[in-house]
Write an enzyme that holds these catalytic residues in place. Structure first.
Site, PDB file in Angstrom:
ATOM      1  N   VAL A 181      34.625  46.242  56.097  1.00 25.18           N
ATOM      2  CA  VAL A 181      34.623  47.534  55.408  1.00 25.18           C
ATOM      3  C   VAL A 181      34.064  48.605  56.341  1.00 25.18           C
ATOM      4  O   VAL A 181      33.021  48.405  56.975  1.00 25.18           O
ATOM      5  CB  VAL A 181      33.794  47.472  54.111  1.00 25.18           C
ATOM      6  CG1 VAL A 181      33.822  48.822  53.393  1.00 25.18           C
ATOM      7  CG2 VAL A 181      34.321  46.377  53.192  1.00 25.18           C
ATOM      8  N   LEU A 235      30.555  49.216  57.681  1.00 18.53           N
ATOM      9  CA  LEU A 235      29.570  49.119  56.603  1.00 18.53           C
ATOM     10  C   LEU A 235      29.190  47.683  56.290  1.00 18.53           C
ATOM     11  O   LEU A 235      28.078  47.411  55.834  1.00 18.53           O
ATOM     12  CB  LEU A 235      30.121  49.781  55.332  1.00 18.53           C
ATOM     13  CG  LEU A 235      30.429  51.275  55.425  1.00 18.53           C
ATOM     14  CD1 LEU A 235      31.082  51.753  54.130  1.00 18.53           C
ATOM     15  CD2 LEU A 235      29.170  52.075  55.717  1.00 18.53           C
ATOM     16  N   GLY A 236      30.103  46.757  56.495  1.00 18.73           N
ATOM     17  CA  GLY A 236      29.818  45.365  56.174  1.00 18.73           C
ATOM     18  C   GLY A 236      31.015  44.495  56.463  1.00 18.73           C
ATOM     19  O   GLY A 236      32.111  44.982  56.755  1.00 18.73           O
ATOM     20  N   GLN A 237      30.798  43.185  56.385  1.00 18.97           N
ATOM     21  CA  GLN A 237      31.851  42.229  56.701  1.00 18.97           C
ATOM     22  C   GLN A 237      31.777  41.055  55.754  1.00 18.97           C
ATOM     23  O   GLN A 237      30.689  40.602  55.404  1.00 18.97           O
ATOM     24  CB  GLN A 237      31.713  41.740  58.146  1.00 18.97           C
ATOM     25  CG  GLN A 237      32.833  40.834  58.601  1.00 18.97           C
ATOM     26  CD  GLN A 237      32.672  40.425  60.055  1.00 18.97           C
ATOM     27  OE1 GLN A 237      31.579  40.463  60.593  1.00 18.97           O
ATOM     28  NE2 GLN A 237      33.758  40.040  60.685  1.00 18.97           N
ATOM     29  N   GLY A 238      32.942  40.583  55.310  1.00 21.22           N
ATOM     30  CA  GLY A 238      33.006  39.426  54.434  1.00 21.22           C
ATOM     31  C   GLY A 238      34.065  38.455  54.893  1.00 21.22           C
ATOM     32  O   GLY A 238      34.661  38.614  55.955  1.00 21.22           O
ATOM     33  N   GLY A 239      34.307  37.442  54.064  1.00 25.67           N
ATOM     34  CA  GLY A 239      35.231  36.401  54.437  1.00 25.67           C
ATOM     35  C   GLY A 239      36.677  36.838  54.524  1.00 25.67           C
ATOM     36  O   GLY A 239      37.477  36.204  55.187  1.00 25.67           O
ATOM     37  N   LYS A 266      38.608  49.084  53.437  1.00 25.66           N
ATOM     38  CA  LYS A 266      38.521  47.636  53.668  1.00 25.66           C
ATOM     39  C   LYS A 266      39.721  47.183  54.484  1.00 25.66           C
ATOM     40  O   LYS A 266      40.864  47.290  54.061  1.00 25.66           O
ATOM     41  CB  LYS A 266      38.476  46.893  52.329  1.00 25.66           C
ATOM     42  CG  LYS A 266      38.185  45.405  52.463  1.00 25.66           C
ATOM     43  CD  LYS A 266      38.015  44.779  51.084  1.00 25.66           C
ATOM     44  CE  LYS A 266      37.615  43.312  51.174  1.00 25.66           C
ATOM     45  NZ  LYS A 266      37.446  42.708  49.829  1.00 25.66           N
ATOM     46  N   ASP A 326      33.539  36.372  39.672  1.00 24.14           N
ATOM     47  CA  ASP A 326      32.663  36.264  40.847  1.00 24.14           C
ATOM     48  C   ASP A 326      31.495  37.240  40.749  1.00 24.14           C
ATOM     49  O   ASP A 326      31.181  37.945  41.713  1.00 24.14           O
ATOM     50  CB  ASP A 326      33.465  36.506  42.126  1.00 24.14           C
ATOM     51  CG  ASP A 326      32.798  35.891  43.355  1.00 24.14           C
ATOM     52  OD1 ASP A 326      31.933  35.014  43.180  1.00 24.14           O
ATOM     53  OD2 ASP A 326      33.141  36.281  44.481  1.00 24.14           O
TER      54      ASP A 326
END
Length: 651
Positions: free
Chosen positions: A329, A321-325, A343, A440
């Site tokens: 996910v 679904l997505g990627q972060g630092g 996640k 945040d």
């Protein structure tokens, strides 16, 4: 009884090894670039259950060590009942002894993934990977590639520009390796030697895009399938980046060989341990989990790793679904048919336990329609997983700032998102069992459900404090542009820091512009909105995409201008002048609720404001306006100077 005796004896050997050898490994790791940047474990397969799998793995690792004595790159594959393919790549600036040492550290860390059928580990000086298939020509993978950003923030906006320039320059170097350093930014790029020139180029171009997401941080790393890119505010590579690989049996090489041999011994011991624990889990293993297992051992919050692994099709790229630092996910479908978001966390700091459980502790017990619900976690598999409710639409930033999506959100929907986010924050600040500051709030941390209702996500930086406290003193963490000035300068954290971030969010939603988008004629978004407010031309700040709707719906334009005033109230320099989130809700929902006139936000020199926006040459603004606190306005309400900026700026 014999089995128990062997197990205890083995534990004694492990303890002896830890006390005798590991001090040498850790004492060297600060200088030879052996810090672990990321460890990624794959799923399990039938091949990893083969009794010959671990012995084959150990033999592969030993063969790589022998090949690494004459070069910085090696591959190995052993064909038995289970084939294992392995690759090691040292960076071209490492000396022979440092390369051997880096590999020694890598081969002692990567068995943590066993019995997974694949794993990769990135150190600051080398890369090691194993698989059950031949992967040597792979360049990029959306499912496996990752990046990480350091926690500490750089307040000079020129640093971000220099990062982009330096990273792009080092990535185009020929030969698959390059270093560059200029204006306080240093970068290194390395492709694996098994890649062709075109595959190397593709990999590094993606790496540049990834580290650009870290430009406000002091360090960033892109860890891709076929390459590695790192930047830092200090020089971390050796010399000019090139080191001839002479095979000299000097003291350093001898030390590296000794450490590699000891690492090999550790691998054999670890392999034996894994085989034994596959048959039976001992009481000692359970005690090692300690408080962690006891805290999350109820059925409502604890998920089995194998269940989540199957739910995501073994973390298939199609389910991403997505990627972060700090992780990726995936969409998961539980056995009961329920959709969840899983996640998969990447830990690259020593404080990963605190980072992981901070989010679990804070939000596992709170429920609100505008907060993403944490359903549970998995902590006993080869990696840690968090399980959230599934929110079908993307994050708010993708709706606002993607040109193909920007017209999707009309004013009514935007107002609903603003109000819902305000209600979620009000609940955190006073309606939940504990007072929580999110720290945040930004458009990428507001998710939208199928009805485009907002849900606040990502509580990794959140902090709670008692009702008897007025503030917390802490190192800063967050996203530049959204952080309140008193928090950045003094490290003092209150709910008003979230109010400031919310005010920035309101301006972004109403104007359709990112807070850090700089226009030479008008400055940053906060400057532009304030200037237009002082000229009584606030309507000009609104998103042009909403123009037709404002013409058709009577009163909507005036309502949008009212919302902008609320945003300016929330971003005032003095925390005491900012409204609480409860007051914000009343301003947004009650027609007759009084809205005070806002005072100037921070970062602006009030005396420089002109009476005519079109005379852009007479407007004075600082290019550091959203990040440099030595040039802030001094008003009756707030004064920020360099003498107050002695706060430690790391978590």
């Amino acid at each position: 009884m014999r089995c128990l005796t062997k197990t205890r004896s083995f534990h004694y050997v492990i303890i002896f090894y830890s006390f005798f050898f590991l001090p040498f490994l850790s004492s060297s790791s600060d200088d030879q670039r052996t810090t672990v940047s990321g460890l990624f474990c794959g799923g399990r397969s039938k091949s990893s259950a083969d009794p010959n799998y671990i012995p084959t793995f150990v033999e592969d690792m030993h063969s790589l060590s022998l090949k690494l004595t004459t070069r910085r790159f090696a591959t190995e594959s052993l064909n038995s009942t289970t084939s294992i393919y392995a690759l090691i790549q040292c960076h071209d600036d490492l000396s022979p002894s440092d390369c051997q040492l880096c590999y020694a550290i890598a081969r002692t860390r990567i068995p943590r993934c066993l019995p997974s059928s694949s794993a990769r580990i990135f150190l600051d000086g080398c890369f090691l990977r194993y698989e059950t298939y031949e992967f040597y020509d792979e360049s990029v993978s959306d499912a496996s590639d990752s990046f990480s950003c350091s926690n500490d923030t750089v307040l000079d906006p020129r640093f971000g520009f220099q990062v982009s320039e330096t990273a792009a320059r080092v990535a185009v170097r020929k030969g698959g390796f390059g270093v560059a350093g200029e204006n306080g930014v240093h970068a290194l790029a390395q492709c694996w030697e098994s890649l062709g020139k075109e595959d190397c180029r593709v990999c590094l171009e993606k790496a540049v895009k990834e580290v650009k997401r870290c430009v406000s941080r002091r360090e960033g790393r892109a860890m891709n399938t076929g390459c590695y890119l790192r930047y830092s505010d200090h020089k971390f590579y050796n010399g000019d980046g090139h080191h001839k690989f002479h095979v000299l049996f000097n003291k350093g090489v001898i030390v590296a060989i000794v450490l590699t041999t000891s690492a090999f011994v550790m691998l054999i011991l670890l392999a034996t341990y894994v085989i034994m624990t596959k048959v039976s889990k001992t009481k000692q293993e359970k005690r090692n989990l300690g408080l962690v297992s006891r805290k999350f051992n109820n059925s409502k919050t604890k998920f089995k790793y194998e269940t989540l692994e199957k739910a995501t099709d073994y973390f298939s790229h199609k389910k991403m679904l997505g990627q972060g630092g700090n992780g990726t996910v995936f969409l998961g479908i539980l056995p009961n048919g329920k959709n969840v978001a899983v996640k998969r966390l990447v830990f690259n700091t020593r404080d990963w336990v605190e980072e992981f459980f901070n989010e679990v502790n804070l939000i596992s017990g709170i429920q609100h329609k505008n907060l993403v619900k944490l359903l549970g976690c998995s902590i006993e598999g080869p990696e840690s997983l968090l399980v959230y409710e599934y929110v079908p639409n993307k994050s708010l930033d993708q709706f606002l700032f993607d040109e193909s999506q920007s017209k999707v959100l009309n004013w009514s929907q935007r107002l609903n998102i603003i109000l819902g986010t305000a209600e979620g924050l009000a609940y955190l600040h006073g309606g939940s069992p504990v007072r929580i500051i999110h720290r945040d709030i930004k458009t990428s941390n507001v998710l939208l459900d199928d009805q485009l209702n907002p849900k606040i996500a990502d509580f990794g930086l959140a902090r709670c404090f008692g009702l008897d406290k007025t503030h917390l003193s802490t190192g800063i963490a967050g996203t530049l542009g959204y952080m309140a000035p008193e928090y950045v300068v003094r490290g003092q954290l209150t709910e008003k820091a979230d109010v400031y971030s919310f005010g920035v969010l309101v301006l972004e939603i109403a104007c359709g512009t990112r807070i850090n988008a700089f226009v030479p004629e008008t400055g940053h978004l906060l400057q532009r909105v304030w200037n237009l407010y002082t000229l009584n031309r606030l309507v000009e700040a609104l998103d042009p995409c909403l123009k037709d709707e404002f013409l058709q719906v009577q009163g909507s334009e005036a309502e949008a201008c009212k919302v902008l005033r609320v945003g300016l109230l929330c971003t005032q320099a003095s925390p005491s002048l900012r409204p609480s989130m409860e007051e914000v809700i009343r301003m947004l929902t009650e027609r007759d609720y009084p809205i005070p006139s806002p005072t100037s936000p921070p970062f602006l020199r009030v005396s420089s404001l002109t009476t005519d926006l079109e005379g852009s040459s007479t407007i004075s603004h600082s290019t550091n306006s959203t990040t440099t606190f030595n040039t802030m306005v001094k008003t009756d309400q707030a004064s920020y100077t360099s003498s107050e900026s002695s706060t430690t700026r790391t978590i």
